[in-house]
Design a protein around this motif. Structure first.
Motif, PDB file in Angstrom:
ATOM      1  N   ARG A 184       0.872  -1.183   0.000  1.00 54.93           N
ATOM      2  CA  ARG A 184       0.000   0.000   0.000  1.00 54.93           C
ATOM      3  C   ARG A 184       0.906   1.229   0.000  1.00 54.93           C
ATOM      4  N   ASN A 198      -8.651  -3.492  -9.376  1.00 56.32           N
ATOM      5  CA  ASN A 198      -7.746  -2.757  -8.494  1.00 56.32           C
ATOM      6  C   ASN A 198      -7.163  -1.526  -9.177  1.00 56.32           C
ATOM      7  N   TYR A 258      -7.873   1.917  -7.385  1.00 53.21           N
ATOM      8  CA  TYR A 258      -6.745   2.576  -6.727  1.00 53.21           C
ATOM      9  C   TYR A 258      -6.311   3.845  -7.457  1.00 53.21           C
TER      10      TYR A 258
END
Length: 299
Positions: free
Chosen positions: A194, A226, A230
């Protein structure tokens, strides 16, 4: 301690101005130079005294006394005008980042004109936050042009995010002098880490998300949920997000990135790009609903 230090500097600036009968705004540059360790409090008083005696600018007085260098003055002026100054010799930035090293060149003026067009025609409308920069070939040309364009956006004081989505042949790490093993986009969307975008410390208002670890499945990563989630989350935290893509002639990665962004800027090379190739590239983008905001010559 920091608060006390800041208060002490403010008091020094005010006291110096009063002692020498000049407005406190006149010592702002001096305040910044003291804060950066370039001059002492005693130097500050000497500079202001010479400034008053000869009726010259603060920076000119400081240079005449030999207390600072021209680079010191340029750096302070850049901070005062919220402009990116030319980094010193220790900078790891590549010389091909002309927006930094050759700000008065015709190439950078063309980038500023392009920036203005994009501000007027694209980034002025919500939720247009991200733009893919695509090209038929020459990965380094795409990356270099995207990087220089990101720099001129950041010079407006806009929080600018620059992303390298070329997961097969990463490019931006070379331009910004970072370790090729630095975790980045691939690690983020594969849930390996992350991570957060890296602030480009030698520039203002610019952050970089490098490509990251070279993955065996770049197309799957870029087409997955993702990536959409993201990157969309990151773009919401910035004023402008520019995404450098791999060449479209080699794979469909750039098409996936552009489809997610919703819009793309096409990079062509003068006397090199073939019109038929560009027409096919545009058709492939339109075919997946990508808005083509314009065509620009590569840097």
């Amino acid at each position: 301690m920091v608060q006390k230090g800041d208060q002490a500097m403010n008091n020094l600036a005010q006291a110096t101005a009063e002692d020498l009968q000049v407005p406190s705004t006149r010592v702002k540059m001096g305040h910044m130079l003291v804060d950066n360790g370039k001059i002492t409090a005693a130097d500050l008083k000497a500079i202001i005294a010479l400034q008053n005696e000869r009726g010259i600018r603060f920076g000119e007085a400081a240079l005449l006394l030999g207390l600072v260098s021209p680079a010191d003055i340029r750096s302070v002026l850049a901070r005062q005008f919220a402009y990116t100054s030319v980094p010193d010799a220790a900078s790891r930035l590549a010389p091909s980042l002309t927006a930094v090293f050759k700000p008065d060149s015709s190439e950078v003026e063309a980038l500023r004109s392009l920036r203005s067009e994009l501000m007027l025609r694209y980034f002025n409308t919500a939720p247009n936050l991200s733009l893919a920069v695509v090209g038929a070939d020459e990965a380094d040309t795409i990356a270099r042009t995207t990087a220089n364009l990101a720099i001129v956006f950041s010079q407006l004081g806009l929080r600018t995010l620059l992303i390298d989505s070329n997961l097969r042949e990463p490019q931006l790490y070379k331009l910004f002098g970072i370790d090729s093993r630095q975790p980045g986009l691939s690690d983020l969307i594969a849930d390996r880490a992350r991570i957060q975008p890296l602030p480009v410390t030698t520039l203002q208002s610019l952050w970089l998300l490098p490509a990251g670890t070279q993955a065996p499945n770049p197309q799957e990563l870029l087409s997955g949920r993702n990536y959409r989630d993201y990157v969309g989350e990151l773009a919401n935290r910035f004023d402008v997000t520019l995404i450098s893509t791999p060449p479209m002639a080699r794979n469909r990665d750039a098409q996936l990135v552009a489809a997610h962004a919703g819009a793309a800027l096409l990079i062509a090379r003068q006397h090199n790009s073939r019109m038929k190739d560009l027409e096919n590239l545009c058709a492939s983008l339109w075919g997946v609903g990508v808005r083509l905001v314009g065509v620009a010559l590569g840097q």
